[in-house]
Design a protein around this motif. Structure first.
Motif, mmCIF file in Angstrom:
data_model
loop_
_atom_site.group_PDB
_atom_site.id
_atom_site.type_symbol
_atom_site.label_atom_id
_atom_site.label_comp_id
_atom_site.label_asym_id
_atom_site.label_seq_id
_atom_site.Cartn_x
_atom_site.Cartn_y
_atom_site.Cartn_z
ATOM 1 N N ARG A 252 -15.333 3.082 34.105
ATOM 2 C CA ARG A 252 -14.144 2.845 33.228
ATOM 3 C C ARG A 252 -14.748 2.367 31.831
ATOM 4 O O ARG A 252 -14.113 2.260 30.968
ATOM 5 C CB ARG A 252 -13.098 1.794 33.787
ATOM 6 C CG ARG A 252 -12.347 2.240 34.901
ATOM 7 C CD ARG A 252 -11.491 1.318 35.612
ATOM 8 N NE ARG A 252 -10.478 0.628 34.327
ATOM 9 C CZ ARG A 252 -9.858 -0.517 34.282
ATOM 10 N NH1 ARG A 252 -10.076 -1.240 35.469
ATOM 11 N NH2 ARG A 252 -9.006 -0.804 33.454
ATOM 12 N N THR A 253 -15.990 1.935 31.702
ATOM 13 C CA THR A 253 -16.562 1.511 30.805
ATOM 14 C C THR A 253 -16.749 2.687 29.456
ATOM 15 O O THR A 253 -17.287 3.497 29.696
ATOM 16 C CB THR A 253 -18.035 0.986 30.782
ATOM 17 O OG1 THR A 253 -17.989 -0.101 31.511
ATOM 18 C CG2 THR A 253 -18.514 0.412 29.399
ATOM 19 N N LYS A 254 -15.880 2.648 28.293
ATOM 20 C CA LYS A 254 -15.963 3.602 27.378
ATOM 21 C C LYS A 254 -16.656 3.255 25.943
ATOM 22 O O LYS A 254 -17.035 4.031 25.111
ATOM 23 C CB LYS A 254 -14.581 4.152 27.142
ATOM 24 C CG LYS A 254 -13.987 4.666 28.196
ATOM 25 C CD LYS A 254 -14.637 6.133 28.713
ATOM 26 C CE LYS A 254 -13.940 6.870 30.053
ATOM 27 N NZ LYS A 254 -13.871 6.222 31.157
ATOM 28 N N LEU B 93 -11.274 4.176 22.496
ATOM 29 C CA LEU B 93 -10.635 3.624 23.680
ATOM 30 C C LEU B 93 -9.025 3.892 23.756
ATOM 31 O O LEU B 93 -8.389 3.811 22.875
ATOM 32 C CB LEU B 93 -10.609 1.965 23.143
ATOM 33 C CG LEU B 93 -12.002 1.120 23.296
ATOM 34 C CD1 LEU B 93 -11.694 -0.334 22.937
ATOM 35 C CD2 LEU B 93 -12.607 1.382 24.898
ATOM 36 N N ASP B 94 -8.829 4.182 25.162
ATOM 37 C CA ASP B 94 -7.327 4.184 25.557
ATOM 38 C C ASP B 94 -6.925 2.900 26.096
ATOM 39 O O ASP B 94 -7.761 2.336 26.870
ATOM 40 C CB ASP B 94 -7.322 5.560 26.253
ATOM 41 C CG ASP B 94 -6.909 6.734 25.683
ATOM 42 O OD1 ASP B 94 -6.349 6.850 24.691
ATOM 43 O OD2 ASP B 94 -7.464 8.008 26.035
ATOM 44 N N THR C 105 -6.852 -1.813 24.263
ATOM 45 C CA THR C 105 -6.916 -2.098 25.649
ATOM 46 C C THR C 105 -7.020 -3.562 26.380
ATOM 47 O O THR C 105 -7.356 -4.377 25.838
ATOM 48 C CB THR C 105 -7.802 -1.169 26.214
ATOM 49 O OG1 THR C 105 -7.960 -1.313 27.641
ATOM 50 C CG2 THR C 105 -9.291 -1.841 25.765
ATOM 51 N N HIS D 293 -21.599 7.933 29.578
ATOM 52 C CA HIS D 293 -20.111 8.238 29.484
ATOM 53 C C HIS D 293 -19.471 7.281 28.558
ATOM 54 O O HIS D 293 -18.156 7.374 28.366
ATOM 55 C CB HIS D 293 -19.492 8.140 30.832
ATOM 56 C CG HIS D 293 -19.638 6.754 31.625
ATOM 57 N ND1 HIS D 293 -20.862 6.249 31.996
ATOM 58 C CD2 HIS D 293 -18.826 5.692 31.690
ATOM 59 C CE1 HIS D 293 -20.517 5.114 32.509
ATOM 60 N NE2 HIS D 293 -19.325 4.743 32.198
ATOM 61 N N ALA D 294 -20.145 6.350 27.865
ATOM 62 C CA ALA D 294 -19.553 5.354 26.898
ATOM 63 C C ALA D 294 -20.525 5.389 25.836
ATOM 64 O O ALA D 294 -21.477 5.989 25.847
ATOM 65 C CB ALA D 294 -19.901 4.045 27.382
ATOM 66 N N ASP E 3 -9.103 1.764 29.567
ATOM 67 C CA ASP E 3 -10.241 1.693 29.368
ATOM 68 C C ASP E 3 -10.990 0.460 29.447
ATOM 69 O O ASP E 3 -10.378 -0.549 28.831
ATOM 70 C CB ASP E 3 -10.922 2.614 28.176
ATOM 71 C CG ASP E 3 -10.572 3.968 28.122
ATOM 72 O OD1 ASP E 3 -10.415 4.408 29.355
ATOM 73 O OD2 ASP E 3 -10.462 4.638 27.284
ATOM 74 N N GLU E 4 -12.398 0.445 29.598
ATOM 75 C CA GLU E 4 -13.251 -0.990 29.519
ATOM 76 C C GLU E 4 -13.967 -0.844 28.256
ATOM 77 O O GLU E 4 -14.624 0.071 27.986
ATOM 78 C CB GLU E 4 -14.001 -1.280 30.846
ATOM 79 C CG GLU E 4 -12.879 -1.704 32.119
ATOM 80 C CD GLU E 4 -13.773 -2.047 33.169
ATOM 81 O OE1 GLU E 4 -13.101 -2.361 34.050
ATOM 82 O OE2 GLU E 4 -15.044 -1.787 33.051
#
Length: 379
Positions: free
Chosen positions: A151-153, A101-102, A125, A182-183, A105-106
């Motif tokens: 944005r979901t990571k 998580l940055d 975050t 992508h998550a 990010d979600e």
């Protein structure tokens, strides 16, 4: 003329100031511990024997995690680079958030669930997205899928869930992972031994899934603080990078190999919980107390406005319960841990006496029926 230097206060990151805190009510737990979902009896006798074998010299050495990771990996039919031992699942959650998580990010969770997800995500975050279950407290699969964005990571799902005991089917968990390539999906299987399906066998085919397990519950090692993450070697290398090399103490590592070797003990304890859980739910039916059908080592009961009075009365009768009324959607709910046969008997006896003592009457939706009939996927 004296000069007084200005004292400046050092402040942490803003997200640390904003994050919630978790203070478990652990003080004064000398009564029967039916409040924290621990093993209520003891770990395997092999663990106690291993403890007696630890030498004074052994305590002077830094712990070696990798040899035990090889043993654990073999136990779960995984490669050693697919397993990371952690300081309980609490640290596992922390490492997941640090690695993936940055800020901006979600991260996606479904509430009510384990509060430490909130704590660790919001440290990294402001993008915590919560999908609230409806009044049945069953997993809102369609709404959860719809909440996934670019944005979901990180996605975290507990199955069986705490505090409800509900499971999310393997099919649905894999659908979530496939909907968000992508998550990273962390499936928290802390209570897996007591019911539900596992996605441990799907790690090779679903590389964005990581499974968390604990050795605190069925194995009875809560005081030693040891858990694990399992997943693809590619993802695990990032988690290993953000982990301390000495995150798990040597006593825990020594005892873990003994604990997982005793499958007879594990099968006995799990069966004690399974039978006790059915006894508890049948007893709640007789008492007219609503509950959420559980696949874990606890049952969530619907008490209503007298939930605090019940917890206090049970303590007077020598049994500890956990009030879950502050969890989202759980106002009036209390959780009871299921342990060995004698502890279930004592818990039921104290519950009957305490309900009478506080003058409890049935609340809406609790006339001896499960609160939700829609969660028996685990059966």
């Amino acid at each position: 003329m004296s000069v007084v230097s200005e004292v400046k206060t050092v402040r942490p990151r803003q997200l640390v100031l904003e994050m919630p805190e978790y203070h478990p009510p652990l003080a004064g737990r000398e009564a029967l511990r039916l409040d924290f979902n621990e093993n209520t009896a003891a770990p395997s006798p092999r663990v106690m024997e291993r403890l007696r074998q630890i030498t004074a010299e052994g305590l002077t050495k830094y712990p070696e995690r990798e040899p035990v990771e090889r043993i654990v990996a073999a136990h779960f039919a995984l490669r050693s680079d697919q397993v990371l031992l952690t300081n309980g699942v609490d640290e596992a959650i922390h490492l997941m958030c640090c690695a993936f998580l940055d800020e901006g990010d979600e991260a996606l969770i479904c509430t009510p669930t384990f509060f430490m997800y909130d704590v660790n995500i919001t440290m990294m975050t402001r993008g915590l997205v919560k999908v609230q279950a409806d009044e049945t407290l069953s997993f809102p699969f369609e709404r959860f899928l719809a909440a996934i964005t670019e944005r979901t990571k990180l996605i975290i799902v507990a199955s069986p869930n705490n505090p409800t005991g509900a499971v999310v089917s393997r099919e649905r968990l894999l659908a979530i992972a496939n909907a968000a390539p992508h998550a990273v999906l962390m499936v928290d299987e802390a209570y897996h031994h007591f019911g539900g399906e596992s996605v441990m066998g799907d790690l090779a085919a679903t590389p964005n899934v990581i499974v968390a397990r604990t050795f605190s519950k069925a194995y009875g090692l809560a005081n030693l603080r040891i858990g694990m993450l399992a997943g693809s070697a590619e993802l695990l290398k990032y988690l290993r990078k953000v982990s301390s090399p000495y995150n798990v103490n040597g006593v825990a590592l020594d005892c873990l190999s003994a604990a997982i070797s005793d499958e007879t003990y594990l099968a006995w304890y799990v069966e004690q919980v399974r039978v006790g859980r059915e006894r508890m739910m049948a007893g709640l039916d007789e008492l007219g107390v609503g509950y959420f059908p559980s696949a874990a080592n606890f049952v969530l009961m619907k008490i209503g406005p007298k939930h605090k009075e019940l917890v206090a009365a049970m303590r007077r009768h020598g049994v500890l319960l956990r009030d879950r009324s502050t969890d989202p959607g759980c106002d009036g709910y209390v959780r009871i841990t299921i342990g060995v046969e004698d502890h279930v008997t004592r818990g039921l006896e104290a519950l009957k006496a305490s309900l009478d003592e506080i003058g409890w009457k049935r609340v809406s939706g609790s006339a001896g029926q499960p609160v939700s009939e829609g969660v028996r996927e685990f059966e």
